[in-house]
Design an enzyme around this catalytic site. Structure first.
Site, PDB file in Angstrom:
ATOM      1  N   ASN A   9      -3.524   2.049  -6.633  1.00 28.17           N
ATOM      2  CA  ASN A   9      -3.166   1.656  -5.270  1.00 28.17           C
ATOM      3  C   ASN A   9      -4.460   1.237  -4.576  1.00 28.17           C
ATOM      4  O   ASN A   9      -5.259   2.091  -4.201  1.00 28.17           O
ATOM      5  CB  ASN A   9      -2.506   2.844  -4.549  1.00 28.17           C
ATOM      6  CG  ASN A   9      -2.223   2.543  -3.087  1.00 28.17           C
ATOM      7  OD1 ASN A   9      -2.370   1.402  -2.633  1.00 28.17           O
ATOM      8  ND2 ASN A   9      -1.818   3.563  -2.338  1.00 28.17           N
ATOM      9  N   TRP A  10      -4.637  -0.060  -4.438  1.00 26.97           N
ATOM     10  CA  TRP A  10      -5.899  -0.565  -3.877  1.00 26.97           C
ATOM     11  C   TRP A  10      -5.956  -0.406  -2.358  1.00 26.97           C
ATOM     12  O   TRP A  10      -6.998  -0.664  -1.752  1.00 26.97           O
ATOM     13  CB  TRP A  10      -6.093  -2.044  -4.261  1.00 26.97           C
ATOM     14  CG  TRP A  10      -6.281  -2.267  -5.722  1.00 26.97           C
ATOM     15  CD1 TRP A  10      -6.224  -1.320  -6.720  1.00 26.97           C
ATOM     16  CD2 TRP A  10      -6.578  -3.507  -6.375  1.00 26.97           C
ATOM     17  NE1 TRP A  10      -6.455  -1.900  -7.941  1.00 26.97           N
ATOM     18  CE2 TRP A  10      -6.681  -3.248  -7.765  1.00 26.97           C
ATOM     19  CE3 TRP A  10      -6.760  -4.817  -5.933  1.00 26.97           C
ATOM     20  CZ2 TRP A  10      -6.964  -4.246  -8.697  1.00 26.97           C
ATOM     21  CZ3 TRP A  10      -7.038  -5.814  -6.864  1.00 26.97           C
ATOM     22  CH2 TRP A  10      -7.147  -5.524  -8.234  1.00 26.97           C
ATOM     23  N   LYS A  11      -4.849  -0.037  -1.745  1.00 26.49           N
ATOM     24  CA  LYS A  11      -4.789   0.123  -0.285  1.00 26.49           C
ATOM     25  C   LYS A  11      -5.350  -1.135   0.411  1.00 26.49           C
ATOM     26  O   LYS A  11      -5.213  -2.223  -0.129  1.00 26.49           O
ATOM     27  CB  LYS A  11      -5.506   1.414   0.141  1.00 26.49           C
ATOM     28  CG  LYS A  11      -4.947   2.636  -0.626  1.00 26.49           C
ATOM     29  CD  LYS A  11      -5.388   3.957  -0.075  1.00 26.49           C
ATOM     30  CE  LYS A  11      -4.769   5.080  -0.912  1.00 26.49           C
ATOM     31  NZ  LYS A  11      -5.111   6.409  -0.429  1.00 26.49           N
ATOM     32  N   HIS A  95       4.499   5.693   1.111  1.00 28.07           N
ATOM     33  CA  HIS A  95       3.183   6.336   0.997  1.00 28.07           C
ATOM     34  C   HIS A  95       2.898   7.110   2.289  1.00 28.07           C
ATOM     35  O   HIS A  95       3.284   6.664   3.380  1.00 28.07           O
ATOM     36  CB  HIS A  95       2.109   5.269   0.753  1.00 28.07           C
ATOM     37  CG  HIS A  95       0.796   5.874   0.353  1.00 28.07           C
ATOM     38  ND1 HIS A  95      -0.053   6.447   1.265  1.00 28.07           N
ATOM     39  CD2 HIS A  95       0.213   6.030  -0.866  1.00 28.07           C
ATOM     40  CE1 HIS A  95      -1.114   6.930   0.620  1.00 28.07           C
ATOM     41  NE2 HIS A  95      -0.975   6.684  -0.669  1.00 28.07           N
ATOM     42  N   GLU A  97       0.371   7.334   4.035  1.00 25.20           N
ATOM     43  CA  GLU A  97      -0.346   6.551   5.055  1.00 25.20           C
ATOM     44  C   GLU A  97       0.614   5.666   5.832  1.00 25.20           C
ATOM     45  O   GLU A  97       0.430   5.428   7.034  1.00 25.20           O
ATOM     46  CB  GLU A  97      -1.464   5.727   4.380  1.00 25.20           C
ATOM     47  CG  GLU A  97      -2.612   6.638   3.947  1.00 25.20           C
ATOM     48  CD  GLU A  97      -3.388   6.157   2.734  1.00 25.20           C
ATOM     49  OE1 GLU A  97      -3.250   4.986   2.349  1.00 25.20           O
ATOM     50  OE2 GLU A  97      -4.141   6.975   2.166  1.00 25.20           O
ATOM     51  N   GLU A 165       2.133  13.318  -3.953  1.00 24.68           N
ATOM     52  CA  GLU A 165       0.786  13.128  -3.416  1.00 24.68           C
ATOM     53  C   GLU A 165       0.566  14.097  -2.254  1.00 24.68           C
ATOM     54  O   GLU A 165       0.924  13.783  -1.106  1.00 24.68           O
ATOM     55  CB  GLU A 165       0.607  11.694  -2.906  1.00 24.68           C
ATOM     56  CG  GLU A 165       0.732  10.639  -3.974  1.00 24.68           C
ATOM     57  CD  GLU A 165      -0.067   9.377  -3.631  1.00 24.68           C
ATOM     58  OE1 GLU A 165      -0.833   8.943  -4.489  1.00 24.68           O
ATOM     59  OE2 GLU A 165       0.060   8.862  -2.512  1.00 24.68           O
ATOM     60  N   GLY A 171      -7.915  11.081  -0.852  1.00 31.89           N
ATOM     61  CA  GLY A 171      -9.196  10.585  -0.347  1.00 31.89           C
ATOM     62  C   GLY A 171     -10.161  11.668   0.078  1.00 31.89           C
ATOM     63  O   GLY A 171     -11.161  11.393   0.743  1.00 31.89           O
ATOM     64  N   SER A 210      -6.978  12.106  -5.144  1.00 26.32           N
ATOM     65  CA  SER A 210      -8.319  12.323  -5.689  1.00 26.32           C
ATOM     66  C   SER A 210      -8.348  12.439  -7.214  1.00 26.32           C
ATOM     67  O   SER A 210      -9.137  13.211  -7.757  1.00 26.32           O
ATOM     68  CB  SER A 210      -8.966  13.555  -5.037  1.00 26.32           C
ATOM     69  OG  SER A 210      -9.170  13.324  -3.662  1.00 26.32           O
ATOM     70  N   GLY A 231      -5.974   6.137  -6.048  1.00 23.96           N
ATOM     71  CA  GLY A 231      -6.473   5.359  -4.910  1.00 23.96           C
ATOM     72  C   GLY A 231      -7.913   4.935  -5.155  1.00 23.96           C
ATOM     73  O   GLY A 231      -8.191   3.999  -5.906  1.00 23.96           O
ATOM     74  N   GLY A 232      -8.839   5.667  -4.551  1.00 27.91           N
ATOM     75  CA  GLY A 232     -10.259   5.314  -4.593  1.00 27.91           C
ATOM     76  C   GLY A 232     -10.781   4.963  -5.983  1.00 27.91           C
ATOM     77  O   GLY A 232     -11.481   3.952  -6.151  1.00 27.91           O
TER      78      GLY A 232
HETATM   79  P1  13P Z   1      -7.131   8.765  -3.629  1.00 25.62           P
HETATM   80  O1  13P Z   1      -7.058   8.678  -5.154  1.00 25.62           O
HETATM   81  O2  13P Z   1      -8.188   7.917  -3.043  1.00 25.62           O
HETATM   82  O3  13P Z   1      -7.184  10.197  -3.202  1.00 25.62           O
HETATM   83  O4  13P Z   1      -5.757   8.182  -3.082  1.00 25.62           O
HETATM   84  C1  13P Z   1      -4.572   8.618  -3.625  1.00 25.62           C
HETATM   85  C2  13P Z   1      -3.467   7.779  -3.108  1.00 25.62           C
HETATM   86  O5  13P Z   1      -3.159   7.799  -1.934  1.00 25.62           O
HETATM   87  C3  13P Z   1      -2.793   6.890  -4.056  1.00 25.62           C
HETATM   88  O6  13P Z   1      -1.651   6.336  -3.513  1.00 25.62           O
END
Ligand code: 13P
Length: 251
Positions: A9-11, A95, A97, A165, A171, A210, A231-232
Site C-alpha cells: 500500500n503505497w498510500k 483502510h 486512514e 491492521e 507506521g 509495521s 505500508g512504509g
Molecule cells: P505501515 O506498514 O507503514 O505500518 O502501514 C501499514 C498499512 O497501513 C498498510 O495498509
C-alpha cells in the site's frame, strides 16, 4: 490451500516517475516467484503507467480506494468501473486512514465492497482497533463490528480478503506480537463462519502494521496469517522484496 498474498500500500507517495521506477524494480526482483500473490497499490495518478510497467509480470495491479457509484457528479472520486476498465484486480477498502481522515463508515465500506465484487475486483477489507480501544479490552468488539458491517448482504463473500491492521501498529514501528495477531485472525475466521456461514478455511486474512523484513517471518509463520498489507516497507524495493521472498520461502 490459501495462497500467501503480499500487498504494497503505497498510500500518498510516489510521483509518476518514482512510481514507475519502483514498480519496475519490484518486477525485476520478484521474477520467478510464483508461489505467492504479489500486489501493488499505487496512488490513482500513477495507476496507468504502473499497470503498464507490471503487465506480463507476476505483480498484480491494485488500488487504494474506490467509490461505490459508477459515474456522475461526485467531484474528486474514482469509481470501481474506472478501475476495472484499467485492469485493476485488487482494491483496498476501509483502510483506517480513510475511516479516520475521510469519515468512511461501515455502510460506505459495505457499499464499496459490493461494488468491487460486482466488477470482479477483489476487495482487501481493513479492520482493526485503536490503542485506546485495545487498552480498554475492546479489540474483539471493534473487529466484530467492522466485519459485520462489511459482510451484510454480500454475495461472493469468500472472495473478500480481510486485513487485520491494528491502528496503533500502523507506521509506528510497533508490531503486534505474532501470537496476538494470530488470535485476532482466528477470531475473524470464527466470526465469518459463525455469523455468515462462510467457509473460513478458504478466506485469506492478511496482517498489516509495521511489517518489515525482520518481523515478516515470525508473522507469516502463524497458521491464520496469510500474508501482509505493507505500508512504509513497500516503498523500499529491498525491504518489500525481502518480505516477499521470506513469505515465498514459507509457502
Ligand atoms: P505501515 O506498514 O507503514 O505500518 O502501514 C501499514 C498499512 O497501513 C498498510 O495498509
Amino acid at each position: 490451500m490459501r495462497r500467501y498474498l503480499i500487498a504494497g500500500n503505497w498510500k500518498m507517495n510516489k510521483t509518476n516517475n518514482e512510481a514507475i521506477d519502483l514498480a519496475r524494480r519490484i518486477v525485476l526482483n520478484t521474477k520467478g516467484i510464483e508461489k505467492i500473490d504479489i500486489v501493488i497499490c499505487p496512488p490513482f495518478t500513477a495507476l496507468a503507467p504502473v499497470y503498464d510497467a507490471i503487465k506480463d509480470s507476476n505483480v498484480r495491479p491494485g488500488a487504494q480506494n474506490m467509490y461505490y457509484e459508477d459515474e456522475g457528479a461526485y467531484t474528486g472520486e474514482i469509481s470501481g468501473k474506472f478501475l476495472k476498465a484499467m485492469g485493476c484486480e485488487f482494491v483496498i477498502i476501509g483502510h483506517s486512514e480513510r475511516r479516520k481522515y475521510f469519515s468512511e463508515s461501515d455502510t460506505d465500506v459495505n457499499k464499496k465492497i459490493k461494488k468491487a465484487l460486482s466488477f470482479g475486483i477483489t476487495p482487501i477489507v481493513c479492520v482493526g482497533e485503536t490503542l485506546e480501544e485495545r487498552e480498554k479490552g475492546k479489540t474483539a468488539d471493534v473487529v466484530k463490528k467492522e466485519i459485520i458491517g462489511a459482510l451484510q448482504e454480500q454475495t461472493d463473500k469468500e472472495k473478500i480478503i480481510f486485513a487485520y491492521e491494528p491502528i496503533w501498529a500502523i507506521g509506528t514501528g510497533k508490531t503486534a506480537q505474532p501470537e496476538d495477531a494470530n488470535k485476532i485472525h482466528n477470531l475473524i475466521r470464527n466470526i465469518i463462519k459463525t455469523d455468515f456461514g462462510m467457509d473460513e478455511t478458504v478466506v485469506r486474512v492478511l496482517y498489516g502494521g509495521s511489517v518489515n523484513p525482520s518481523n515478516a517471518e515470525a508473522l507469516m509463520s502463524q497458521p491464520d496469517i496469510d500474508g501482509s498489507l505493507v505500508g512504509g516497507a513497500s516503498l523500499d524495493v529491498k525491504s518489500f522484496v525481502e518480505i516477499i521472498t521470506t513469505s515465498a520461502n514459507l509457502a
